[in-house]
Design a protein around this motif. Structure first.
Motif, PDB file in Angstrom:
ATOM      1  N   ASN A  73      69.741  55.883   8.698  1.00 25.98           N
ATOM      2  CA  ASN A  73      69.873  54.816   9.618  1.00 25.98           C
ATOM      3  C   ASN A  73      68.600  55.013  10.331  1.00 25.98           C
ATOM      4  O   ASN A  73      68.183  53.806  10.801  1.00 25.98           O
ATOM      5  CB  ASN A  73      71.147  55.039  10.745  1.00 25.98           C
ATOM      6  CG  ASN A  73      72.260  54.530  10.125  1.00 25.98           C
ATOM      7  OD1 ASN A  73      72.269  53.838   8.856  1.00 25.98           O
ATOM      8  ND2 ASN A  73      73.543  55.040  10.469  1.00 25.98           N
ATOM      9  N   GLN A 125      73.351  60.528   6.793  1.00 20.02           N
ATOM     10  CA  GLN A 125      73.547  59.330   7.466  1.00 20.02           C
ATOM     11  C   GLN A 125      72.704  58.978   8.408  1.00 20.02           C
ATOM     12  O   GLN A 125      72.150  57.724   8.692  1.00 20.02           O
ATOM     13  CB  GLN A 125      74.960  59.202   7.776  1.00 20.02           C
ATOM     14  CG  GLN A 125      75.363  57.779   8.162  1.00 20.02           C
ATOM     15  CD  GLN A 125      76.758  57.455   8.314  1.00 20.02           C
ATOM     16  OE1 GLN A 125      77.350  56.372   8.920  1.00 20.02           O
ATOM     17  NE2 GLN A 125      77.661  58.394   7.847  1.00 20.02           N
ATOM     18  N   TYR A 126      72.659  60.008   9.361  1.00 17.86           N
ATOM     19  CA  TYR A 126      71.651  59.812  10.579  1.00 17.86           C
ATOM     20  C   TYR A 126      70.025  59.458   9.994  1.00 17.86           C
ATOM     21  O   TYR A 126      69.710  58.423  10.649  1.00 17.86           O
ATOM     22  CB  TYR A 126      71.635  61.189  11.257  1.00 17.86           C
ATOM     23  CG  TYR A 126      70.893  61.142  12.583  1.00 17.86           C
ATOM     24  CD1 TYR A 126      71.117  60.781  13.693  1.00 17.86           C
ATOM     25  CD2 TYR A 126      69.393  61.911  12.536  1.00 17.86           C
ATOM     26  CE1 TYR A 126      70.338  60.697  14.727  1.00 17.86           C
ATOM     27  CE2 TYR A 126      68.533  61.921  13.642  1.00 17.86           C
ATOM     28  CZ  TYR A 126      69.146  61.479  14.913  1.00 17.86           C
ATOM     29  OH  TYR A 126      68.156  61.288  15.938  1.00 17.86           O
ATOM     30  N   MET A 135      65.856  53.396   8.310  1.00 19.77           N
ATOM     31  CA  MET A 135      65.871  51.759   8.514  1.00 19.77           C
ATOM     32  C   MET A 135      65.219  51.070   9.546  1.00 19.77           C
ATOM     33  O   MET A 135      64.559  50.103   9.319  1.00 19.77           O
ATOM     34  CB  MET A 135      67.412  51.406   8.385  1.00 19.77           C
ATOM     35  CG  MET A 135      68.258  51.642   7.149  1.00 19.77           C
ATOM     36  SD  MET A 135      67.809  50.523   5.893  1.00 19.77           S
ATOM     37  CE  MET A 135      68.747  50.993   4.593  1.00 19.77           C
TER      38      MET A 135
END
Lengths: 342, 529
Positions: A298, A294-295, A301
Motif C-alpha cells: 500500500n 500489505q503495509y 502504491m
C-alpha cells in the motif's frame, strides 16, 4: 568453513552494514523515480497547484534527490525513520504494529514446514521410489505450482465457510479486538502473557490456516532439498559402511545422515524463513492480515517512500541477520570446524 | 486494557460466553456493526482534509455539520433553524456538546470553516470556487453570540448553493477548544486530527490501525441520544471474494467494494439486501482536446457513436452504472433526456471520414486497474477498434493515473466523478466550467481543464446559474447548459451514471447508503438471530 574469531565477527558485521547501505541507496533511488505521486494522494485529486506545491515543499520533495537522501540518512542516525504518509504515524511505530503480525505468521509457518517437511524428505530418500517418495514428490509439486492466492481462497471456502473449523480473515474475532495489551505485538504470545486462554485459542484459529498455507509452500522446497541432501549422503562410503555393520535405517539417519546434512538444512530453513518474513503479500491480502507485506504494498502504491524504505531496511536486516545466524550455526554444527576449534 | 471500561470487557466476555455455550455460527454481536471494505485509500480522518469516500463515511459519524442533505433537501443538523436574507444566512445552533464535554458554540463553527480554508487542500476546492478564501473567511463567517452564526454571501454564490456546501463533510464542526490544544507548527491541529476525533457526532474514534480496521464507539453525550450500536468496526477486507465469504458467514454485516460477480450471488438471496446507492456522479471518458484528432468535434462525436452503451451496461456495469451521456442523473429536477448516442459503426466511420480520417488513427487509453473501469476500458477498446480507432490500454494505480490526468498527459482516460450536491449544478459544474484553458493557468484541480476543452460559453452559463437567485430562471439555465453541453460534443463524455453497490445483512435495519457517503449510523439497529 572459517572458524569464528573476533576479527571474523567484526568483518561480518561490517559486511552487514555495507550491504544495508547499498540496499538503502538502491531502494531510495527506485522509489524516487517511480511514477507514484504521494503529494496527490495527500492533497486529493481536486487540489489546485498552489496547495499541491505547498504540500510538496512540506514533504521536502522539492529538494534535489541527493539532498533528500542525506536528510533521510541523518534522520536514520538519530533513529528517526520519518513519518509515514499512509498513516500519519511515525514509520517506526507502524513497523512495531506490522512486523510482529508478519513475524508471528512466518514463525508458525516455518515451524510447521520444518516439522513436516524434513521427516518427509528423509523418508522419501530412505524409501526411494516407494509410495512415500512418490507421495512426497506430488506434495512438493503441488506446493510449487499452485498459486497461493487460489490456495488461500479455497482454504477459506473449505475450512472457514463450509466446515467452520478455523476463524476467518483477520488476526482475531472482532469482539476480542483491543482486549489484550500489546507487549510483543504477537497475539499468541500476548494473550498467553495476559492469561487470556480464550483469546489465545481464537487467535490460533485465525492464524492456523494462513500459516498452514505458507508452510505448505515452504515445505515443498524443504522436502525436496532434504530428499536430495539425504540421497547424496546415502551413497557415501561411510553410510554403506554403517549399513554393512548392521545399522538400521533409523539409526543411519539419526546418527550418520542428519549430522552431516544439518548445515545444508539450516541454510535451506534460513532462506525459507527469510522469504516468509518478507511478508507474503498475497497471503496477507487474502487473509486481511495487517502485516509488513500489505503495509509495504500500500505504501508503494502511493509512493510513501519513508514507509517503503523502513520496511526494506527491516526486511533486509532480518534477512542478513538470519544469514549471520546460519553462518554461526555452521561453525558450531559442522564437525570439521568443531574439530578445528578443539 | 487501560482504555477499556470494565463494563465493556464484561459485556464482550458475556457475548463470547454465550457463543461458546450455544455453539452457533459466530455472528456479529447485536450491538456492534461490522463493515467490510477497502481502507487502502484512507489516509486521514481530519474532516477538513480527507475527501476519500471511505474516510468520509467514517467521519460523517464522528462529526456534525450545520445542515445535512436528506432526500435531496437541506435539513437541520447542528443548526436547528436559519434565516436567509439578501446578504447571507443566520444560523441558530441547537444545544449540543462535543464528545469531550465542551459545548458546541458559534466559535467552533467559525473556527472549523476558517480551518478548512486556511489548511487549503483539495477539500477546500468547493468553497473556494464560490468565493470563500483564506483571506476573507474571517470577515464572512462570524459568531454573533455563542449560539448564533452569521455567514455572509461572498458575492459569487446564492444562499442555496452555500447551504449545500455546508452539508458536505468538509464543513464538519470540530471542537475548537480540543483541537487548539494539539496545534503544532501552525498546522491547525491537522497532524493530531488525522488520527483522532473531536466532534459532536453519534460516535467517537476509538482506534485506527491502517490496513486493518477503524473502530468507532458510541458517544453517549450525543445530542440525538446514544446510538443503538455500541461499536462500529470498519474492517479492511481488500479481497472481494473474501468479503463475500465473511458476509455469508455473518462475520461482517455490510460489504462495499464487492466485484460484480460477487454482488450477483447476493441478488435475491434470502438474508441479504443489495442496495444500489446513487452517487450523482459518472464514469466518464475524458478525451484530451489538446490531441490533434480529439480537438475535432467530429471525431469526438464519432467516438460517442462508437461505444456500445447498452451492451456494456448489461455485461459489465450491472449494479455499478446506468447509461447516461448528460452529466446530470435522469431523475434530477431539470434533467434533459439522453441524446441519441448509441453504437453505430457506419455513422461513426462517416463522421471520421468527414473529419479527414477515413483510415482511423491510434490513441492510448489510461485507466486505474480497478473494477469496473478496467473492463470498461477493454470494451471501449473493442468497439473503437471496429470504427478504425486503434486503442492501446495503459493501466496503473490510482496515483500515477491521476497525476497523468492532472498533467494533461493522456489521449483517453476513464475518471469517475461524484455530485457534491443533489442538483444540476452539483453534478454538472465540474463538466461545464473552465475559466482559463491556457496551459499556463495550470488549473489541474479543474476537471475540464485537464481535457484542454475550451468552453467559454458554458463556463459563463455555469457562473450565471450559480448566481441566479430565482429558482425558475435557474432551472431554465440548467436546461440550456445541458443542451449546450451535448451540442458541443463533450471532451468529457459521461458514459454511465455511477452507483455504489453495497450488500447488507437482513439483520441490519435502517442502514441506508447516503448518496454522498454521508451514511449516518445512529439509527441502525440489528435484529437478534
Amino acid at each position: 568453513m572459517k572458524e569464528l574469531t573476533a576479527s571474523e565477527l567484526a568483518r561480518r558485521v561490517l559486511h552487514l552494514v555495507v550491504s544495508l547501505f547499498i540496499l538503502l541507496t538502491v531502494t531510495f533511488v527506485i522509489g524516487r523515480v517511480l511514477p507514484a505521486d504521494p503529494v496527490g494522494a495527500i492533497v486529493g485529486e481536486l487540489a489546485d497547484p498552489a496547495a499541491y506545491e505547498a504540500m510538496r515543499a512540506r514533504l521536502g520533495l522539492d529538494l534535489p534527490i541527493y539532498r533528500q537522501f542525506v536528510i533521510y540518512l541523518q534522520g536514520l542516525f538519530r533513529g528517526d525513520f520519518g513519518q509515514a504518509i499512509l498513516t500519519g504515524n511515525s514509520v517506526a511505530s507502524d513497523m512495531l504494529q506490522a512486523f510482529p503480525a508478519t513475524f508471528e505468521l512466518a514463525t508458525l509457518a516455518i515451524i510447521i514446514s520444518a516439522v513436516v517437511g524434513v521427516p518427509l524428505g528423509l523418508a522419501a530418500a530412505l524409501f526411494r521410489d516407494s509410495f512415500v517418495d512418490k507421495f512426497a514428490r506430488v506434495v512438493a509439486l503441488v506446493g510449487h505450482s499452485i498459486p497461493v492466492f487460489w490456495f488461500g481462497i479455497v482454504g477459506l471456502v473449505i475450512f472457514y465457510a463450509a466446515l467452520d473449523w478455523v476463524g476467518g480473515p483477520g488476526r482475531i474475532d472482532v469482539f476480542y479486538e483491543g482486549m489484550v495489551e500489546p507487549v510483543t505485538g504477537m497475539l499468541l504470545v500476548d494473550s498467553l502473557l495476559a492469561g487470556e486462554t480464550e483469546i489465545f485459542w481464537n487467535a490460533l484459529s485465525h492464524i492456523i490456516l494462513p500459516a498452514a498455507i505458507l508452510a505448505y509452500m515452504a515445505m515443498a522446497y524443504i522436502t525436496r532439498m532434504t530428499r536430495s541432501f539425504t540421497l547424496e549422503q546415502l551413497s557415501q562410503d561411510y553410510v554403506i559402511a554403517a549399513r554393512a555393520k548392521g545399522a538400521g535405517p533409523a539409526r543411519t539417519v539419526t546418527h550418520h545422515v542428519l549430522p552431516n546434512i544439518a548445515v545444508q538444512l539450516i541454510t535451506v530453513l534460513a532462506i525459507s524463513y527469510g522469504n516468509l518474513l518478507e511478508g507474503a503479500v498475497v497471503t496477507e491480502i487474502v487473509f486481511s492480515w495487517p502485516g509488513i507485506g500489505q503495509y509495504m504494498t500500500n505504501a508503494l502504491m502511493i509512493g510513501d517512500m519513508n514507509a517503503v524504505l523502513a520496511a526494506t531496511i527491516i526486511v533486509g536486516f532480518v534477512f542478513m541477520l538470519l544469514n549471520f545466524i546460519a553462518d554461526i550455526a555452521y561453525a558450531i554444527l559442522d564437525p570439521r570446524t568443531r574439530e578445528a576449534a578443539r | 486494557m487501560k482504555h477499556f471500561s470494565k463494563g465493556l470487557i464484561a459485556g464482550a466476555a458475556a457475548i463470547v460466553l454465550s457463543f461458546s455455550a450455544t455453539g452457533v455460527n459466530a455472528a456479529t454481536p447485536d450491538d456492534q456493526l461490522v463493515i467490510g471494505t477497502s481502507l487502502a485509500q484512507v489516509l486521514s480522518l481530519d474532516p477538513q482534509q480527507a475527501t476519500e469516500a471511505k474516510a468520509v463515511e467514517i467521519m460523517s459519524n464522528l462529526y456534525d455539520r450545520l445542515v445535512k442533505t436528506e432526500n435531496r433537501k437541506i435539513a437541520p443538523q447542528l443548526a436547528e433553524s436559519w434565516e436567509i436574507d439578501d446578504k447571507g444566512i443566520t444560523f441558530h445552533l441547537r444545544e449540543a456538546t462535543f464528545a469531550s464535554g465542551n459545548p458546541v458554540t458559534a466559535d467552533d463553527v467559525v473556527y472549523s470553516l476558517g480551518r478548512l480554508l486556511k489548511l487549503d487542500q483539495a477539500s477546500a476546492a468547493n468553497f473556494k470556487r464560490i468565493g470563500y478564501k483564506a483571506d476573507n473567511v474571517d470577515r464572512l463567517v462570524r459568531a454573533v453570540d455563542p449560539r448564533t452564526v452569521r455567514i455572509d454571501l461572498s458575492g459569487e454564490t446564492t444562499a442555496e448553493l452555500l447551504l449545500y456546501r455546508l452539508a458536505m463533510c468538509v464543513a464538519s464542526v470540530v471542537d475548537s477548544v480540543e483541537v487548539k490544544k494539539h496545534v503544532q507548527d501552525n498546522d491547525y491541529g491537522n497532524a493530531w486530527l488525522r488520527t483522532n476525533s473531536a466532534g459532536s457526532g453519534p460516535f467517537t474514534l476509538k482506534r485506527w490501525t491502517p490496513n486493518e480496521m477503524v473502530i468507532i464507539e458510541a458517544n453517549d453525550a450525543y445530542a440525538g441520544g446514544a446510538p443503538h450500536m455500541r461499536r462500529v468496526i470498519v474492517r479492511h477486507v481488500p479481497e472481494s471474494q473474501v468479503a463475500r465469504l465473511m458476509l455469508e458467514r455473518n462475520d461482517i454485516d455490510v460489504a462495499s467494494a464487492l466485484s460484480a460477480a460477487d454482488l450477483k450471488t447476493f441478488e435475491g438471496q434470502q438474508g441479504f439486501e443489495v442496495q444500489r446507492v446513487p452517487t450523482g456522479g459518472f464514469y466518464v471518458l475524458s478525451m484530451n482536446a489538446g490531441n490533434e484528432y480529439l480537438a475535432n468535434p467530429k471525431v469526438r462525436e464519432a467516438i460517442a457513436y462508437s461505444i456500445d452503451y447498452k451492451g456494456i451496461e448489461q455485461t459489465i456495469m450491472g449494479p455499478y452504472g446506468r447509461v447516461r451521456n448528460v452529466p446530470v442523473p435522469e431523475d434530477y429536477e431539470y434533467a434533459i433526456p439522453n441524446p441519441d448516442w448509441h453504437f453505430d459503426a457506419t455513422k461513426a466511420k462517416a463522421l471520421l471520414a468527414e473529419a479527414g480520417y477515413p483510415n482511423g488513427f491510434s490513441l492510448t487509453l489510461k485507466t486505474i486497474a480497478q473494477t469496473p473501469r478496467i473492463d470498461l476500458a477493454t470494451a471501449i477498446q473493442g468497439s473503437l477498434g471496429q470504427v478504425g480507432i486503434k486503442v492501446d490500454i495503459q493501466q496503473g494505480n490510482g496515483s500515477d493515473i491521476i497525476a497523468d490526468h492532472r498533467a494533461r498527459n493522456f489521449d483517453l482516460l476513464i475518471p469517475q466523478t461524484g455530485a457534491y450536491m443533489p442538483n444540476v449544478l452539483g453534478s454538472m459544474e465540474q463538466f461545464s466550467s473552465n475559466p482559463d484553458n491556457s496551459k499556463e493557468a495550470n488549473n489541474a484541480g479543474n476537471f475540464v481543464w485537464r481535457s484542454a476543452w475550451d468552453i467559454p460559453e458554458l463556463t459563463a452559463l455555469t457562473a450565471k446559474a450559480s448566481l441566479e437567485p430565482d429558482a425558475k430562471k435557474r432551472g431554465e439555465i440548467y436546461v440550456e447548459m445541458q443542451e449546450k453541453f451535448v451540442e458541443q460534443k463533450p471532451a468529457v463524455l459521461p458514459l454511465f451514471e455511477r452507483f455504489e453497490p453495497i450488500v447488507v445483512n437482513a439483520r441490519v435495519k435502517d442502514y441506508v447508503g447516503h448518496p454522498n457517503q454521508l451514511t449516518r449510523l445512529e439509527g441502525v439497529t440489528k435484529a437478534s438471530d
